[in-house]
Design a protein around this motif. Structure first.
Motif, PDB file in Angstrom:
ATOM      1  N   VAL A  23      40.408 -87.093  38.541  1.00  0.00           N
ATOM      2  CA  VAL A  23      40.647 -87.399  37.578  1.00  0.00           C
ATOM      3  C   VAL A  23      42.097 -87.815  37.798  1.00  0.00           C
ATOM      4  CG1 VAL A  23      42.010 -86.868  34.785  1.00  0.00           C
ATOM      5  CG2 VAL A  23      39.748 -86.508  34.776  1.00  0.00           C
ATOM      6  N   ARG A  24      42.681 -86.951  38.235  1.00  0.00           N
ATOM      7  CA  ARG A  24      44.126 -87.499  38.883  1.00  0.00           C
ATOM      8  C   ARG A  24      44.157 -88.675  39.468  1.00  0.00           C
ATOM      9  NH1 ARG A  24      45.193 -82.986  41.050  1.00  0.00           N
ATOM     10  NH2 ARG A  24      45.134 -83.142  44.230  1.00  0.00           N
ATOM     11  N   CYS A  25      43.596 -88.889  40.232  1.00  0.00           N
ATOM     12  CA  CYS A  25      42.415 -90.059  41.060  1.00  0.00           C
ATOM     13  C   CYS A  25      42.732 -91.206  40.243  1.00  0.00           C
ATOM     14  CB  CYS A  25      41.610 -90.405  42.060  1.00  0.00           C
ATOM     15  SG  CYS A  25      42.033 -88.635  43.950  1.00  0.00           S
ATOM     16  N   TRP A  26      41.830 -90.896  39.256  1.00  0.00           N
ATOM     17  CA  TRP A  26      41.890 -92.384  38.460  1.00  0.00           C
ATOM     18  C   TRP A  26      43.288 -92.563  37.916  1.00  0.00           C
ATOM     19  CZ3 TRP A  26      40.868 -91.411  32.420  1.00  0.00           C
ATOM     20  CH2 TRP A  26      40.919 -92.400  32.295  1.00  0.00           C
ATOM     21  N   LEU A  27      43.825 -91.826  37.243  1.00  0.00           N
ATOM     22  CA  LEU A  27      44.648 -92.236  36.725  1.00  0.00           C
ATOM     23  C   LEU A  27      46.303 -92.418  37.950  1.00  0.00           C
ATOM     24  CD1 LEU A  27      44.917 -89.476  34.101  1.00  0.00           C
ATOM     25  CD2 LEU A  27      44.057 -91.469  33.694  1.00  0.00           C
ATOM     26  N   ASP A  28      46.216 -92.375  38.590  1.00  0.00           N
ATOM     27  CA  ASP A  28      47.199 -92.424  39.513  1.00  0.00           C
ATOM     28  C   ASP A  28      47.210 -93.658  40.726  1.00  0.00           C
ATOM     29  OD1 ASP A  28      48.485 -90.524  38.062  1.00  0.00           O
ATOM     30  OD2 ASP A  28      48.719 -88.376  38.763  1.00  0.00           O
ATOM     31  N   GLY A  29      46.155 -93.815  41.293  1.00  0.00           N
ATOM     32  CA  GLY A  29      45.482 -94.455  42.241  1.00  0.00           C
ATOM     33  C   GLY A  29      45.746 -95.985  41.937  1.00  0.00           C
TER      34      GLY A  29
END
Length: 294
Positions: A23-29
């Motif tokens: 989820v962090r990769c989705w939101l911060d990429g």
């Protein structure tokens, strides 16, 4: 990002797996357009439960949902009268997809908004092309009018039982949601407030779970242990409890002759645990009687 297991459980999705990194990769990429999360896997409607739980856990102000297989989508809050041109021709109503995407674009101007698009594999390919343009250009066109999305506030979740259209896949982050947890938890009696007398049962359960192909969550095992203690009196009732409590267990697997040995070992361990527990309870001094004796 902290663990998402507890927040997801709070909103109806329990799993042993941790999704915080994905989820962090989705939101911060890095992205120049609208962020999209592609929920893949064999979880079927479990993906739907995950999407809604995640949206609530992340605190989205507006959560919009569209199912491409829904034959009777909900009516809009405001129903406009049909319009006619100068020749008296009536304009057809706006399609449900156009209505909800345009609403998502409008909401994203002021609110953190997520649009969940379910069963995308059943949609016409032309809708995939339009969604790709929304992700890359932040624009959704309806009958010549354009709705512009705010890419900082609009997020999409794309749920599909089949691989996405290549261009859509390239613009989204893919996350696997299976029919059950993939991570085995090495549960111990103390995790459920039990003493060492329950250890033989906890030793017998993992081999049974392995042959049945299930990965119980803490919540499922809590209820299963409650059944063992208060309800289960026969091997057949043990089968019923396992089928009733464990999401991933197949009914046929509980009847498979190859699995009866593991079932019998669990049943024997359950009986031994209950006998030991009964003896320990019986040995607790009765304080009222002791007082009378004194």
């Amino acid at each position: 990002m902290p663990s998402l297991r507890e927040p997801l459980t709070t909103y109806g999705f329990e799993s042993n797996d941790e999704y915080a990194f994905a989820v962090r990769c989705w939101l911060d990429g890095p992205t120049a357009g609208v962020r999209a999360l592609n929920l893949a896997g064999d979880g079927q409607r479990r993906k739907t439960a995950f999407a809604h739980a995640l949206a609530q856990a992340l605190g989205f102000t507006q959560i919009l949902y569209h199912d491409f297989t829904d034959q009777h989508p909900p009516l809009p809050d405001v129903i406009l009268p049909p319009s006619q041109d100068e020749l008296g021709r009536t304009e057809p109503p706006i399609e449900p997809l156009d209505r909800i995407v345009s609403e998502a674009c409008a909401q994203s101007e002021g609110d953190l908004t997520v649009l969940i698009l379910d069963q995308l594999h059943t949609a016409d390919f032309r809708q995939h092309l339009r969604l790709h343009r929304l992700l890359t250009e932040c624009v959704w066109e309806v009958r010549g009018g354009s709705y512009v999305a705010n890419p900082k506030r609009l997020h999409l979740m794309l749920l599909s039982d089949e691989p996405l259209y290549h261009a859509l896949r390239q613009e989204s982050f893919r996350l696997w949601i299976g029919r059950q947890s993939e991570r085995q938890q090495p549960y111990q009696p103390a995790d459920f407030g039990l003493g060492p007398e329950a250890q033989p049962l906890f030793t017998a359960l993992p081999p049974l779970f392995d042959v049945l192909g299930v990965v119980p969550t803490h919540h499922e095992l809590t209820r299963l242990l409650s059944d063992f203690r208060l309800q289960v009196c026969t091997l057949e009732q043990l089968r019923l409890s396992l089928y009733g409590r464990l999401e991933g267990v197949e009914h046929a697997a509980l009847r498979d002759p190859l699995h009866q040995g593991a079932l019998a070992q669990v049943w024997e361990a359950v009986q031994s645990w209950l006998i030991t527990e009964h003896i320990e309870v019986a040995e607790v001094p009765n304080e009222t009687n002791s007082a009378h004796e004194r």
